[in-house]
Design an enzyme around this catalytic site. Structure first.
Site, PDB file in Angstrom:
ATOM      1  N   ARG A  90       0.723  -1.245   0.040  1.00 13.60           N
ATOM      2  CA  ARG A  90      -0.018   0.183   0.109  1.00 13.60           C
ATOM      3  C   ARG A  90       0.942   1.224   0.041  1.00 13.60           C
ATOM      4  NH1 ARG A  90      -3.677  -2.448  -1.727  1.00 13.60           N
ATOM      5  NH2 ARG A  90      -5.811  -2.871  -0.847  1.00 13.60           N
ATOM      6  N   GLU A 143      -2.870   7.707  -5.147  1.00 15.02           N
ATOM      7  CA  GLU A 143      -3.179   7.034  -6.499  1.00 15.02           C
ATOM      8  C   GLU A 143      -4.287   7.723  -7.020  1.00 15.02           C
ATOM      9  OE1 GLU A 143      -3.206   3.020  -6.302  1.00 15.02           O
ATOM     10  OE2 GLU A 143      -1.242   2.887  -5.280  1.00 15.02           O
ATOM     11  N   HIS A 203       0.126   0.453 -10.190  1.00 13.65           N
ATOM     12  CA  HIS A 203      -0.717  -0.373  -9.321  1.00 13.65           C
ATOM     13  C   HIS A 203      -1.325  -1.531 -10.247  1.00 13.65           C
ATOM     14  CE1 HIS A 203      -3.064  -0.912  -5.273  1.00 13.65           C
ATOM     15  NE2 HIS A 203      -2.735  -1.949  -5.872  1.00 13.65           N
TER      16      HIS A 203
HETATM   17  O1  A2R Z   1       2.549  -8.380  12.228  1.00 12.65           O
HETATM   18  P1  A2R Z   1       2.115  -9.806  11.993  1.00 12.65           P
HETATM   19  O2  A2R Z   1       2.689 -11.088  12.704  1.00 12.65           O
HETATM   20  O3  A2R Z   1       0.532  -9.982  12.048  1.00 12.65           O
HETATM   21  O4  A2R Z   1       2.568 -10.239  10.257  1.00 12.65           O
HETATM   22  C1  A2R Z   1       1.825  -9.419   9.177  1.00 12.65           C
HETATM   23  C2  A2R Z   1       2.346  -8.238   8.601  1.00 12.65           C
HETATM   24  N1  A2R Z   1       1.866  -6.936   9.366  1.00 12.65           N
HETATM   25  C3  A2R Z   1       2.885  -6.236   9.781  1.00 12.65           C
HETATM   26  N2  A2R Z   1       4.151  -6.110   9.999  1.00 12.65           N
HETATM   27  C4  A2R Z   1       4.693  -5.138  10.974  1.00 12.65           C
HETATM   28  N3  A2R Z   1       4.118  -4.441  11.506  1.00 12.65           N
HETATM   29  C5  A2R Z   1       2.498  -4.188  11.093  1.00 12.65           C
HETATM   30  N4  A2R Z   1       1.935  -3.006  11.718  1.00 12.65           N
HETATM   31  C6  A2R Z   1       2.078  -5.125  10.368  1.00 12.65           C
HETATM   32  N5  A2R Z   1       0.670  -5.424   9.954  1.00 12.65           N
HETATM   33  C7  A2R Z   1       0.764  -6.529   9.421  1.00 12.65           C
HETATM   34  O5  A2R Z   1       2.115  -8.540   7.313  1.00 12.65           O
HETATM   35  C8  A2R Z   1       1.816 -10.397   8.184  1.00 12.65           C
HETATM   36  O6  A2R Z   1       2.951 -11.382   8.026  1.00 12.65           O
HETATM   37  C9  A2R Z   1       1.855  -9.501   6.775  1.00 12.65           C
HETATM   38  C10 A2R Z   1       0.402  -9.551   6.033  1.00 12.65           C
HETATM   39  O7  A2R Z   1       0.162 -10.876   5.274  1.00 12.65           O
HETATM   40  P2  A2R Z   1      -1.092 -11.506   5.013  1.00 12.65           P
HETATM   41  O8  A2R Z   1      -2.105 -10.949   6.218  1.00 12.65           O
HETATM   42  O9  A2R Z   1      -0.754 -12.794   4.831  1.00 12.65           O
HETATM   43  O10 A2R Z   1      -1.450 -10.747   3.770  1.00 12.65           O
HETATM   44  P3  A2R Z   1      -0.975 -10.724   2.294  1.00 12.65           P
HETATM   45  O11 A2R Z   1      -2.405 -11.775   1.504  1.00 12.65           O
HETATM   46  O12 A2R Z   1       0.488 -11.319   2.276  1.00 12.65           O
HETATM   47  O13 A2R Z   1      -1.361  -9.320   1.656  1.00 12.65           O
HETATM   48  C11 A2R Z   1      -0.259  -8.259   2.194  1.00 12.65           C
HETATM   49  C12 A2R Z   1      -0.754  -6.920   1.690  1.00 12.65           C
HETATM   50  C13 A2R Z   1      -2.363  -6.779   1.696  1.00 12.65           C
HETATM   51  O14 A2R Z   1      -2.718  -6.343   2.893  1.00 12.65           O
HETATM   52  C14 A2R Z   1      -2.399  -5.472   0.644  1.00 12.65           C
HETATM   53  O15 A2R Z   1      -2.329  -4.289   1.181  1.00 12.65           O
HETATM   54  C15 A2R Z   1      -1.491  -5.845  -0.303  1.00 12.65           C
HETATM   55  O16 A2R Z   1      -0.262  -6.779   0.327  1.00 12.65           O
HETATM   56  O17 A2R Z   1      -1.682  -6.407  -1.609  1.00 12.65           O
END
Ligand code: A2R
Length: 320
Positions: free
Chosen positions: A233, A262, A280
């Site tokens: 993002r 964007e 994007h």
């Molecule tokens: O922090 P964790 O342990 O919940 O790991 C998640 C990490 N994450 C963060 N890391 C550091 N600080 C934060 N505030 C934070 N918030 C989330 O990002 C997790 O490892 C990762 C997100 O992975 P997934 O939920 O599996 O999402 P995915 O399918 O990999 O997609 C990621 C993003 C989407 O939300 C869209 O914004 C973009 O890729 O297309």
């Protein structure tokens, strides 16, 4: 349940509309001459909303629909939907994870290669007919010898890591918590990760917890040979700090698929020809977008038949 009334704020893919119209009464808000009048008329009946990432759905909007039970959102990121508000009010929010993971990881690797080897600029050199005058200059950066830091080792982050292993890159990552199913080097702070690597790929969700997480301090820690790739993002990177770091030589280059405002892209980024900039397109193949659209439909169908959608987001746990 009959044919529940569904609001579609913006136009979605044809196969999504067609399938939803088989089972739902679909109200096409984007086609209405007087949108406010349509909303007022249908508000009491609306049980579902199908939406893309570019039509924000906040608490004020949801509270207009007393019968609302589900919001089926297109895309894995759902920062434009106030999922916490929805969860507190018994409304499901669904997204479209997994079906786009490999496509987005492919695009991330393409951006990384483009940024490291100036492939976009090299192609522009050829297309402008300059090759006949001189060869494209040797690139000062390369992927060879780099260490990759992944900010957000989730579904897509892990798919990027698998690819990067094939490219011979050592891998480290930062999440809020250590992933239990991988043995990559973990850093409990983003600055710590940036200090340990020279190449940073951001693939975290948007929203408050990641807003401007990649800031001046992180970029400084990455160092003068640093390359930043953002496939998640636009809000995750402080764009002003990034431009300054690129212009001052605090870091070397960047590959960006997403931007803060964007489709506006700062002219300063456009002016730096060595950068790789994409509009994007991370998941934007017909194949993958079709699969994402299908999951929007399948979530709504499953909810209609069983009361439970397939991929509810974490803020809206299954209640049945
Ligand atoms: O922090 P964790 O342990 O919940 O790991 C998640 C990490 N994450 C963060 N890391 C550091 N600080 C934060 N505030 C934070 N918030 C989330 O990002 C997790 O490892 C990762 C997100 O992975 P997934 O939920 O599996 O999402 P995915 O399918 O990999 O997609 C990621 C993003 C989407 O939300 C869209 O914004 C973009 O890729 O297309």
């Amino acid at each position: 349940m009959g044919r529940p009334h569904l609001l579609m704020p913006g136009r979605m893919m044809a196969h999504v509309i067609e399938q939803l119209e088989e089972e739902f009464t679909v109200h096409r808000l984007w086609e209405a001459d007087d949108r406010e009048a349509l909303l007022e008329k249908v508000a009491p009946d609306i049980m579902a909303i199908a939406t893309g990432a570019h039509a924000p759905v906040d608490g004020a909007m949801m509270s207009r629909f007393p019968s609302l039970r589900i919001i089926s959102s297109f895309g894995v990121g759902y920062d434009t939907v106030d999922a916490a508000w929805a969860g507190e009010h018994g409304i499901y929010v669904t997204n479209t994870p997994d079906v786009l993971t490999e496509e987005v990881a492919d695009t991330a690797m393409a951006l990384l290669l483009m940024a490291a080897r100036e492939l976009g600029a090299a192609e522009r050199h050829l297309r402008a007919g300059k090759w006949t005058e001189r060869a494209y200059p040797l690139t000062t950066t390369t992927l060879r010898g780099r260490k990759l830091g992944i900010f957000g080792l989730g579904r897509i982050g892990k798919a990027i890591a698998r690819r990067a292993e094939g490219f011979g890159l050592p891998i480290a990552y930062h999440n809020r918590s250590r992933a239990t199913d991988v043995s990559y080097e973990y850093h409990d702070s983003l600055t710590g990760l940036a200090e340990a690597v020279d190449t940073l790929v951001a693939v975290v969700p948007g929203g408050d917890s990641t807003h401007h997480a990649v800031n001046a301090e992180v970029l400084k820690a990455l160092g003068p040979d640093g390359i930043v790739v953002n496939i998640g993002r636009g809000t995750v990177i402080d764009e002003h700090a990034l431009i300054e770091a690129l212009e001052n030589g605090t870091i070397r280059s960047a590959g960006l698929d997403v931007f803060e405002e964007e489709p506006k892209v700062p002219q300063a980024l456009i002016n730096m020809d060595r950068l790789a900039l994409l509009p994007h397109v991370g998941s934007a193949s017909e194949h993958t977008r079709k699969a994402m659209g299908q999951l929007v439909v399948d979530n709504l169908r499953n909810w209609k038949r069983t009361g439970i959608p397939i991929t509810p987001v974490a803020e809206t746990p299954i209640r049945g």
